[in-house]
Motif scaffolding. Structure first.
Motif, PDB file in Angstrom:
ATOM      1  N   ILE A 164       4.955  26.355 -23.828  1.00  0.00           N
ATOM      2  CA  ILE A 164       4.199  26.729 -25.005  1.00  0.00           C
ATOM      3  C   ILE A 164       4.282  25.969 -25.728  1.00  0.00           C
ATOM      4  CG2 ILE A 164       3.010  28.684 -26.356  1.00  0.00           C
ATOM      5  CD1 ILE A 164       3.310  30.577 -23.952  1.00  0.00           C
ATOM      6  N   ILE A 165       5.278  25.588 -26.334  1.00  0.00           N
ATOM      7  CA  ILE A 165       5.523  24.884 -27.746  1.00  0.00           C
ATOM      8  C   ILE A 165       5.237  23.575 -27.422  1.00  0.00           C
ATOM      9  CG2 ILE A 165       7.668  23.829 -28.781  1.00  0.00           C
ATOM     10  CD1 ILE A 165       7.270  26.254 -29.478  1.00  0.00           C
ATOM     11  N   ALA A 166       5.418  22.542 -25.952  1.00  0.00           N
ATOM     12  CA  ALA A 166       4.871  21.792 -25.492  1.00  0.00           C
ATOM     13  C   ALA A 166       3.283  21.641 -25.455  1.00  0.00           C
ATOM     14  CB  ALA A 166       5.937  21.404 -24.608  1.00  0.00           C
ATOM     15  N   ILE A 167       2.494  22.537 -25.685  1.00  0.00           N
ATOM     16  CA  ILE A 167       1.345  22.018 -25.813  1.00  0.00           C
ATOM     17  C   ILE A 167       0.461  22.288 -27.022  1.00  0.00           C
ATOM     18  CG2 ILE A 167      -0.861  23.159 -24.150  1.00  0.00           C
ATOM     19  CD1 ILE A 167       1.175  24.950 -23.187  1.00  0.00           C
ATOM     20  N   ASN A 168      -0.499  21.385 -26.602  1.00  0.00           N
ATOM     21  CA  ASN A 168      -0.764  21.002 -28.444  1.00  0.00           C
ATOM     22  C   ASN A 168      -2.454  20.499 -27.678  1.00  0.00           C
ATOM     23  OD1 ASN A 168      -2.862  20.942 -30.759  1.00  0.00           O
ATOM     24  ND2 ASN A 168      -0.728  19.314 -31.484  1.00  0.00           N
ATOM     25  N   PRO A 169      -4.314  21.323 -27.742  1.00  0.00           N
ATOM     26  CA  PRO A 169      -4.806  20.879 -27.309  1.00  0.00           C
ATOM     27  C   PRO A 169      -5.638  19.962 -27.996  1.00  0.00           C
ATOM     28  CG  PRO A 169      -4.711  22.995 -27.877  1.00  0.00           C
ATOM     29  CD  PRO A 169      -3.485  23.009 -27.517  1.00  0.00           C
ATOM     30  N   ASP A 170      -5.205  20.121 -29.052  1.00  0.00           N
ATOM     31  CA  ASP A 170      -5.947  19.036 -30.109  1.00  0.00           C
ATOM     32  C   ASP A 170      -4.968  17.701 -30.129  1.00  0.00           C
ATOM     33  OD1 ASP A 170      -7.671  20.886 -30.276  1.00  0.00           O
ATOM     34  OD2 ASP A 170      -6.336  21.991 -31.819  1.00  0.00           O
ATOM     35  N   ASP A 171      -4.273  17.413 -29.262  1.00  0.00           N
ATOM     36  CA  ASP A 171      -3.196  16.103 -28.609  1.00  0.00           C
ATOM     37  C   ASP A 171      -4.131  15.278 -27.883  1.00  0.00           C
ATOM     38  OD1 ASP A 171      -1.989  14.105 -29.583  1.00  0.00           O
ATOM     39  OD2 ASP A 171       0.369  15.263 -29.316  1.00  0.00           O
ATOM     40  N   ASP A 172      -3.701  13.898 -27.816  1.00  0.00           N
ATOM     41  CA  ASP A 172      -3.852  13.624 -26.657  1.00  0.00           C
ATOM     42  C   ASP A 172      -3.366  13.330 -25.432  1.00  0.00           C
ATOM     43  OD1 ASP A 172      -5.825  11.412 -28.137  1.00  0.00           O
ATOM     44  OD2 ASP A 172      -5.314  10.101 -29.026  1.00  0.00           O
ATOM     45  N   LEU A 173      -2.216  13.574 -26.274  1.00  0.00           N
ATOM     46  CA  LEU A 173      -0.890  14.286 -24.759  1.00  0.00           C
ATOM     47  C   LEU A 173      -0.986  16.050 -24.794  1.00  0.00           C
ATOM     48  CD1 LEU A 173       0.289  13.953 -22.422  1.00  0.00           C
ATOM     49  CD2 LEU A 173       2.499  12.484 -23.912  1.00  0.00           C
ATOM     50  N   SER A 174      -2.345  16.302 -24.415  1.00  0.00           N
ATOM     51  CA  SER A 174      -2.155  17.927 -24.756  1.00  0.00           C
ATOM     52  C   SER A 174      -0.739  18.732 -24.589  1.00  0.00           C
ATOM     53  CB  SER A 174      -3.304  18.050 -24.336  1.00  0.00           C
ATOM     54  OG  SER A 174      -4.023  17.950 -23.929  1.00  0.00           O
ATOM     55  N   PHE A 175      -0.158  18.219 -23.155  1.00  0.00           N
ATOM     56  CA  PHE A 175       1.107  18.663 -22.850  1.00  0.00           C
ATOM     57  C   PHE A 175       1.995  17.613 -22.863  1.00  0.00           C
ATOM     58  CE2 PHE A 175       4.032  20.857 -19.087  1.00  0.00           C
ATOM     59  CZ  PHE A 175       4.497  21.329 -19.720  1.00  0.00           C
ATOM     60  N   ASP A 176       3.312  17.784 -23.514  1.00  0.00           N
ATOM     61  CA  ASP A 176       4.036  16.783 -23.782  1.00  0.00           C
ATOM     62  C   ASP A 176       5.633  16.874 -23.221  1.00  0.00           C
ATOM     63  OD1 ASP A 176       5.596  14.373 -23.856  1.00  0.00           O
ATOM     64  OD2 ASP A 176       5.646  14.602 -25.959  1.00  0.00           O
ATOM     65  N   PRO A 177       5.507  17.117 -21.953  1.00  0.00           N
ATOM     66  CA  PRO A 177       7.150  18.038 -21.060  1.00  0.00           C
ATOM     67  C   PRO A 177       8.017  17.129 -22.338  1.00  0.00           C
ATOM     68  CG  PRO A 177       5.799  16.634 -19.659  1.00  0.00           C
ATOM     69  CD  PRO A 177       5.109  16.305 -20.840  1.00  0.00           C
ATOM     70  N   THR A 178       8.556  16.398 -22.896  1.00  0.00           N
ATOM     71  CA  THR A 178       9.474  15.982 -23.945  1.00  0.00           C
ATOM     72  C   THR A 178      10.352  16.949 -25.011  1.00  0.00           C
ATOM     73  OG1 THR A 178       8.188  15.056 -25.759  1.00  0.00           O
ATOM     74  CG2 THR A 178       9.186  13.394 -23.199  1.00  0.00           C
ATOM     75  N   GLU A 179       8.457  17.321 -25.277  1.00  0.00           N
ATOM     76  CA  GLU A 179       8.729  18.383 -26.166  1.00  0.00           C
ATOM     77  C   GLU A 179       9.238  19.654 -25.421  1.00  0.00           C
ATOM     78  OE1 GLU A 179       4.962  18.538 -28.005  1.00  0.00           O
ATOM     79  OE2 GLU A 179       5.753  16.581 -29.619  1.00  0.00           O
ATOM     80  N   ILE A 180       9.285  19.830 -24.073  1.00  0.00           N
ATOM     81  CA  ILE A 180       9.826  21.486 -23.924  1.00  0.00           C
ATOM     82  C   ILE A 180      11.079  21.979 -23.892  1.00  0.00           C
ATOM     83  CG2 ILE A 180      10.432  23.307 -21.867  1.00  0.00           C
ATOM     84  CD1 ILE A 180       8.337  20.712 -20.200  1.00  0.00           C
ATOM     85  N   LEU A 181      11.091  23.217 -25.099  1.00  0.00           N
ATOM     86  CA  LEU A 181      12.184  23.786 -25.634  1.00  0.00           C
ATOM     87  C   LEU A 181      13.601  23.118 -23.923  1.00  0.00           C
ATOM     88  CD1 LEU A 181      11.835  26.780 -27.212  1.00  0.00           C
ATOM     89  CD2 LEU A 181      11.916  24.237 -28.329  1.00  0.00           C
ATOM     90  N   GLU A 182      14.808  22.910 -24.076  1.00  0.00           N
ATOM     91  CA  GLU A 182      15.826  22.202 -23.152  1.00  0.00           C
ATOM     92  C   GLU A 182      16.405  23.779 -23.348  1.00  0.00           C
ATOM     93  OE1 GLU A 182      18.723  19.314 -22.678  1.00  0.00           O
ATOM     94  OE2 GLU A 182      17.275  18.783 -25.042  1.00  0.00           O
ATOM     95  N   SER A 183      16.998  24.791 -24.611  1.00  0.00           N
ATOM     96  CA  SER A 183      17.261  26.220 -24.572  1.00  0.00           C
ATOM     97  C   SER A 183      15.918  27.395 -24.640  1.00  0.00           C
ATOM     98  CB  SER A 183      18.227  26.055 -25.426  1.00  0.00           C
ATOM     99  OG  SER A 183      18.450  27.462 -25.640  1.00  0.00           O
TER     100      SER A 183
END
Length: 241
Positions: free
Chosen positions: A27-46
């Motif tokens: 969820i942390i990695a999802i921003n529906p207002d961004d061009d890349l709405s779901f950015d896997p690089t922002e997923i929390l590793e922990s």
């Protein structure tokens, strides 16, 4: 960090069911207002980093995620009812962090659009059409898209339209997002129905009752999404003389 906290709080405060730690990590990695709405690089590793991001506003409980399951998992919830009351109060609007004000309709809109964006990207990833859709600065990433487990998929498929129902019925952003998903030409439509078909019902005897899969217009009508109905092809306008 502030943006991550706000994304998480929208979901934790208004989710239709408790969210697991693994779901929060995505969820942390999802921003529906961004061009890349779901950015896997922002997923929390922990996933437990959410407790640092949201500080004392959230806590962890052990809970079931579905009515049909007895197994329990670690879930993230607001630390107290007073937290949500504060986040929806005029006090926070007048504070030095007014952007943390959470309105019912705006938060539900955010979640609905985030769920849809997630499902759209899940479908594209499954079809192999999303390989190059990533930030140009992410040549070295902690989590590559091929490694994403899409743990939020069931939740997004089950609840996106419930959040859309709780958003502003005339919001154009909801209509635009929903019409992208409710499109038989898009793989996300079939991906959504494979994860959750609203017309599949388990009766009290454990029998599965299936109806023929409806059209996008049928589902928009079923969910009462008037703004979506107006932009979908195939609608019929009734005029009273």
């Amino acid at each position: 960090m502030t943006e991550y906290a706000l994304r998480a709080l929208h979901w934790i405060a208004f989710s239709k069911r408790p969210l697991s730690l693994e779901e929060i990590a995505e969820i942390i990695a999802i921003n529906p207002d961004d061009d890349l709405s779901f950015d896997p690089t922002e997923i929390l590793e922990s996933p437990r980093d959410v407790f640092t991001i949201c500080s004392s506003l959230v806590t962890m409980i052990c809970n079931t995620l579905t009515d049909s399951s007895d197994s329990k998992t670690d879930c993230v919830v607001l630390a107290h009812l007073s937290v949500k009351e504060y986040l929806q109060s005029n006090r926070i609007r007048a504070s030095n962090v007014p952007n943390f004000y959470l309105g019912d309709t705006s938060s539900n809109s955010f979640i609905a659009r985030a769920c849809i964006a997630y499902l759209l990207q899940l479908a594209c990833s499954s079809n192999g059409t999303n390989k190059d859709h990533r930030r140009s600065s992410d040549s070295e990433t902690s989590i590559d898209e091929e490694q994403v487990q899409y743990r939020l998929a069931d939740h997004a498929a089950n609840f996106w339209y419930l959040h859309a129902q709780s958003a502003d019925p005339e919001e154009s952003a909801i209509a635009m997002s929903s019409s992208r998903l409710l499109n038989t030409a898009h793989p996300a439509y079939h991906c959504w129905l494979s994860l959750h078909n609203p017309d599949v019902i388990d009766d009290s005897y454990g029998h599965v009752c299936r109806q023929a899969t409806g059209s996008p217009l049928y589902f928009a009508s079923k969910f009462g999404l008037q703004s979506v109905i107006r932009v979908l092809p195939g609608r019929v306008e009734l005029r009273l003389e």
